[in-house]
Each structure stands twice: as structure tokens, then as C-alpha cells.
Design a protein around this motif. Sequence first.
Motif, short mmCIF file in Angstrom:
data_model
loop_
_atom_site.label_atom_id
_atom_site.label_comp_id
_atom_site.label_asym_id
_atom_site.label_seq_id
_atom_site.Cartn_x
_atom_site.Cartn_y
_atom_site.Cartn_z
N THR A 209 0.85 -1.20 0.00
CA THR A 209 0.00 0.00 0.00
C THR A 209 0.88 1.24 0.00
OG1 THR A 209 -1.70 -1.17 1.21
CG2 THR A 209 -1.80 1.22 1.29
N ARG A 210 0.55 2.16 -0.91
CA ARG A 210 1.31 3.41 -0.98
C ARG A 210 0.61 4.45 -0.12
NH1 ARG A 210 5.52 1.32 -2.70
NH2 ARG A 210 5.48 0.31 -4.71
N ILE A 211 1.34 5.02 0.80
CA ILE A 211 0.77 6.03 1.69
C ILE A 211 1.59 7.31 1.52
CG2 ILE A 211 0.19 6.60 4.09
CD1 ILE A 211 0.38 3.50 4.62
N MET A 212 0.95 8.34 1.01
CA MET A 212 1.71 9.56 0.73
C MET A 212 1.13 10.79 1.43
SD MET A 212 3.24 11.26 -2.70
CE MET A 212 4.10 9.81 -3.11
N PRO A 213 1.75 11.23 2.51
CA PRO A 213 1.41 12.54 3.06
C PRO A 213 2.01 13.61 2.15
CG PRO A 213 2.72 11.23 4.61
CD PRO A 213 2.81 10.56 3.29
N TRP A 214 1.32 14.71 2.02
CA TRP A 214 1.82 15.74 1.08
C TRP A 214 1.35 17.12 1.52
CZ3 TRP A 214 -2.20 18.51 -1.02
CH2 TRP A 214 -3.47 17.89 -0.99
N LEU A 215 1.97 18.13 0.95
CA LEU A 215 1.48 19.49 1.14
C LEU A 215 1.58 20.26 -0.16
CD1 LEU A 215 4.08 21.67 1.55
CD2 LEU A 215 4.30 20.30 3.63
N ARG A 216 0.69 21.24 -0.27
CA ARG A 216 0.64 22.04 -1.51
C ARG A 216 0.47 23.51 -1.14
NH1 ARG A 216 -3.98 20.26 -5.09
NH2 ARG A 216 -2.43 18.71 -5.71
N TYR A 217 1.21 24.34 -1.82
CA TYR A 217 0.96 25.78 -1.71
C TYR A 217 0.58 26.30 -3.10
CZ TYR A 217 1.23 30.69 -0.85
OH TYR A 217 0.88 32.01 -0.77
N THR A 218 -0.52 27.04 -3.16
CA THR A 218 -1.03 27.57 -4.43
C THR A 218 -1.20 29.08 -4.31
OG1 THR A 218 -2.38 25.57 -4.65
CG2 THR A 218 -2.87 27.37 -6.16
N ASP A 219 -0.85 29.77 -5.36
CA ASP A 219 -1.11 31.22 -5.43
C ASP A 219 -1.59 31.48 -6.85
OD1 ASP A 219 -0.67 34.04 -6.00
OD2 ASP A 219 0.43 34.11 -4.10
N TYR A 220 -2.83 31.95 -6.97
CA TYR A 220 -3.30 32.28 -8.32
C TYR A 220 -4.22 33.49 -8.26
CZ TYR A 220 -7.81 30.02 -7.34
OH TYR A 220 -9.02 29.69 -6.80
N ASN A 221 -4.20 34.22 -9.36
CA ASN A 221 -5.03 35.42 -9.44
C ASN A 221 -5.58 35.51 -10.86
OD1 ASN A 221 -6.20 37.92 -9.38
ND2 ASN A 221 -4.46 38.94 -8.41
N THR A 222 -6.89 35.29 -10.98
CA THR A 222 -7.50 35.29 -12.31
C THR A 222 -7.70 36.72 -12.84
OG1 THR A 222 -9.58 34.98 -11.11
CG2 THR A 222 -8.67 33.07 -12.24
N ALA A 223 -7.39 37.71 -12.00
CA ALA A 223 -7.41 39.11 -12.45
C ALA A 223 -6.23 39.83 -11.82
CB ALA A 223 -8.74 39.77 -12.06
N ALA A 224 -5.03 39.38 -12.16
CA ALA A 224 -3.81 39.90 -11.54
C ALA A 224 -3.52 41.32 -12.00
CB ALA A 224 -2.63 38.98 -11.87
N VAL A 225 -3.77 41.60 -13.29
CA VAL A 225 -3.64 42.96 -13.80
C VAL A 225 -4.96 43.30 -14.48
CG1 VAL A 225 -2.35 44.52 -15.30
CG2 VAL A 225 -1.16 42.59 -14.21
N THR A 226 -5.58 44.38 -14.02
CA THR A 226 -6.87 44.78 -14.61
C THR A 226 -6.78 46.23 -15.07
OG1 THR A 226 -7.74 45.57 -12.50
CG2 THR A 226 -8.16 43.26 -13.04
N GLN A 227 -7.70 46.59 -15.97
CA GLN A 227 -7.73 47.98 -16.42
C GLN A 227 -8.09 48.89 -15.25
OE1 GLN A 227 -10.34 48.08 -19.80
NE2 GLN A 227 -8.70 47.48 -21.21
N ALA A 228 -9.00 48.45 -14.39
CA ALA A 228 -9.47 49.27 -13.27
C ALA A 228 -8.41 49.39 -12.18
CB ALA A 228 -10.75 48.68 -12.71
N GLY A 229 -7.56 48.37 -12.06
CA GLY A 229 -6.52 48.38 -11.03
C GLY A 229 -7.10 48.31 -9.62
N GLY A 230 -6.30 48.70 -8.65
CA GLY A 230 -6.74 48.78 -7.25
C GLY A 230 -7.27 47.47 -6.71
N ASN A 231 -8.42 47.55 -6.01
CA ASN A 231 -8.97 46.36 -5.36
C ASN A 231 -9.37 45.26 -6.34
OD1 ASN A 231 -8.58 47.20 -2.80
ND2 ASN A 231 -10.68 47.94 -2.47
#
Lengths: 358, 190
Positions: A285-307
Motif C-alpha cells: 500500500t502506498r501512503i503519501m502525506p503531502w502538502l501544496r501551496y497555491t497562489d493564483y489570481n484570475t485578475a492579476a492585472v486589470t484595467q481598473a486596477g486597485g482592489n
Amino acid sequence: MRRSFLFMLVCIMFLPLMTPVWSQDEFFTPTTTIGGYGELHYNYSKMESQDSEQLLDFHRFIIYYAHAWTEKWSLKSEVELEHNLVGDGQGELELEQAYIDYHHSDAFGFRAGVLLTAAGLINEFHEPPLFLSVERPAYNKYIIPTTWFGNGAGIYGRANGFSYRLNVMEGLDGSAFSAATGIRGGREKGYKANAEALLYNAALDYRGLPGTRIGVSVTTNNAVVNDSVNNAINLMEFHAQYEAHHIFAAVEFGNLTFDNGPVETARGFYVDLGYEIGHWFNQNTRIMPWLRYTDYNTAAVTQAGGNSQKANHHQKWLVGIAVKPIPQVVFKVDYGVDTIELNDQSTTLFNLGAGYMF
Amino acid sequence: MLFNTMRTKLFMLILCPLLLWGGPIQKSAETTIRNQFKQAITLQFDKYQLPPDIKKDIEKEVHQSFFMDQVYLWQIFRQDSLVGYALLDNVRGKSLPITFMVLFNGRAEITSSHIVKYRESIGGAVSNPQWQKQFTGKDASSGFSVGDHIDGISGATISVHAVSKGIRKLALLARYLITQPILSANENQP
């Protein structure tokens, strides 16, 4: 450019006619194969100061069906039932793959039909035992809209540890792009899809070292928004995976640009690290503990900017365990927190999953 | 101008794949065997009929069937003395057979392994020599478990498991074969 590419594709389609019949060998017999995969999920999520949501979902059930007429000519298909039901706006029945495959040689093959876009680690290899988390990584949903498939044709091949895919496919629906989900809503999924502005997709992978896969892909489409407006997208991504000496490591990074929309850039990455501990107990049996870090932004640069550049910026960590009693069956559990930069709003996630492939 | 370039591209597209044409299995396997030896060798080819009880025992042990009731067998001679064996069989990939060959020395230890023919559009990375090298030096009593003794390949899971089992199967067969008179009787008769 586009015309010449199309012309070349048409020419390639006629190439197989030159194939001599004698290229068949003694080990081949016409074969029909059935395969498939599926996954049951329990999802708990709780946003700060709100009630929790709990779901028990048979997320995906897929039947893989293939037939090889000759050694070189075959059909490959995958039909998917999502969320176990098809009703008004609920669940989906999709033809995720259905293509005629002409495998001329190791270095060159051709296919036409419903194809998977060659982008990222997971889009083409999305069976549950192949990734660690219960749900597919968020990156592979919002930056690369997995499962990303559509009508088209392409060539592929491999040599010296490298493999390539070049696809020309249906375009995306630019009117369905959004700041929260990127190009995901723009997938036309082979349904009377737009052929005015085709999508071009090229990918290169290297698997020359055992346990290692490193690759890049570029996808571009002058997506149609309406009769007079287009919003060209360009997705460039890098991916790498290492699975050897009981270590599992994966990293993906993608940058998606829009040339004519409120959102100008979406981008993201994630890193997976896992260590297989089943061998400590001398178990199969394969037992795999793991960790993941994710950073994503579907609107990282926008025309409106700011918030508006913070409202879709997710930072997410997950820890979990994936247990495989046999290589084709997996049980998964994971726990994590997803934080949106704007207002520092957090959602706690807890997932259980059972999946299989054959 | 465009037409001229198109014609050149088209010509190259048609020509390239034709140059990559492969030969029949036996011929291509024998070329691979010869390439493993620096000196001249002679090969004696047989289609070896598997004894039913041996076939059954090995299949039970490995949890994988032989492709047919026979495998391709070459005895490899150098200057009239037997220096090794090659066995060729097929395993099923996702839907098509994968033809592979394993070379053994006189003690039934693997000296090299090769994919002779791969027919699927994906998973072909099992053909990479770097991956195949992991089997060199193993014999019937070695570990062949993917993840413990053999590193996998991302995007080739089914092929990796199938080929690893297949190579183990041939290692078990080789251990049996070296004890058989059919082989030792031929030892000095290339």
C-alpha cells in the motif's frame, strides 16, 4: 499564417493514404478496449462568518472506449458524466475525447476529433490516482481550465525523450471570460463551436530522466466576444514533476494575457511535495502525506486596477494524505485554507475522496 | 512565393515520416541485439513454446499473462560459445500491445531491456533508454515494484506498470530456461 497552417494540416490528413498495408506485424489484432475512471468526493467548506457547506458528490464517472482497426489507425474516446445526473443546469454529460488517431511512427502521429488541449500536468492525464488532492489543483481549474477539450486536429510525436503536440482547435467564447474564473467559462466543449478564430496549441515535454517530466506549452486564440469584438488570449505555462525515490514533487506556473478586456493578465503557480511512507512498513500500500501551496489570481492585472486586482487573488495551502492499496485505486483526505487577498477573507476546506482508473 | 514555401514544407512533411519507417519485429529486434555487442555474434532464433505449467506458474506469480503461448527466443553466440539470451514478448498498454525484449547473460541476469515497438500515442516514454537501464543487473529474484525498485514516468502509468511486470515475467522465464536441455544442447551449435 492561419491559411498556410490549415493547408498544411489538410495535407497531413492525406499523408496516411501513402501507408503500405504490409506495415502490420504479427502481434497486432484489431482490438476494442474499455477503460475508465471515477471519483466520489465529500467536500466541506466554510467561509469565515458564514454557515458551512457540505456536499457528497460523485464528481466524475468516465468511460474510456477505444478501438484499433489496424496498428496505425484507431479511435480513442472518453464520455464523462459529471455530478451523477444531467438535469436543468445540473451535471453534465460530455464527450471529452473522441478522435481518430493515426500513429505513423514514434516521431509522428496525427489525430482529429475531440481533443484535449496540451497544457499543464493534469489536463491530458487527469485520472484521480495521478494527482494528490481530492479535487484537482485550483491552478488546473482557473489558470488552465482543466478538463480543457474541444474539436480540432493535431500532430504529435516523440524522439530522444522529448514529446511534442501541435493542435489546432475550436476557439474560445470570449464573451464568457470572467475575472473570477478566467477563460474557464469560454470553453465551448465541442458544442457547435466557433471556427472563425481557431485556437493554436503547442506543447513540448521531456521525460528522458526516470521519474521526471518537464515541459512547456503555449496556447493562443483570438477569442470572439461578438461580431465586431475579439479578445485575444495567450497562455504560456511551465510544468515539472518528479516522482522517484519515494518523493513526489510537482510545480506549475502559468501566465495568461488578454489583449482586450477588463482583465489584462491572470497568473498562478502551485508547488506539491509528498513523501511515500508505505515502504517504511514494507507494505504494498502506498501512503503519501503531502502538502501544496497555491497562489493564483484570475485578475492579476486589470484595467481598473486597485482592489479589482485583489478580489480574485487566492493564496491557498493544503495538506493531505493519499493512500493507494493498488496503483489504480486511491483514497484521499485533505485539509486547507484558501485566503482571498481583498479583505483577507478565508475559507476552510476539508475533503475526502475515493477514485479509481483502469 | 507562398506556394513555393508551402510545397517545400509539404515535401518535407511527407518525406520525414517515410524515412523513419520501421522493419518487421524480428529484424528490428535482431538489429537491437547486435548493437549491444561490440564483437560479431551469431543469433539462433526460435519461437519458444511455453510449457503450460511453467507459463501458469509465472503468470500467477506476476499477475500478468503471456501474450501468446510462445515467446521469441534468441540464443546469442560469440565464437561458438553461448554468451546470452534474448526473449521477446508483448504486454497490453492502455489498448495496444507493447513489444519488448530483454537480454540475459548465461546466469539469467538482465544485461539490457528494450521496447521494440510501441503503438500507442501516449506513454511512449517507457522506450527511453534511461528508464530501461533500471532493469539492468536484475534477475528473477530482484524487486520490480514500481515506486520501490523502479521509478515511474509521469503520463505513462499504465505502460510503466505493464512493462515492469512484463520484464519480471521474462526474468522468471529466463531462470527456468537456463536449466533446460533444449538450450544447453545447442550451446556449441550456432
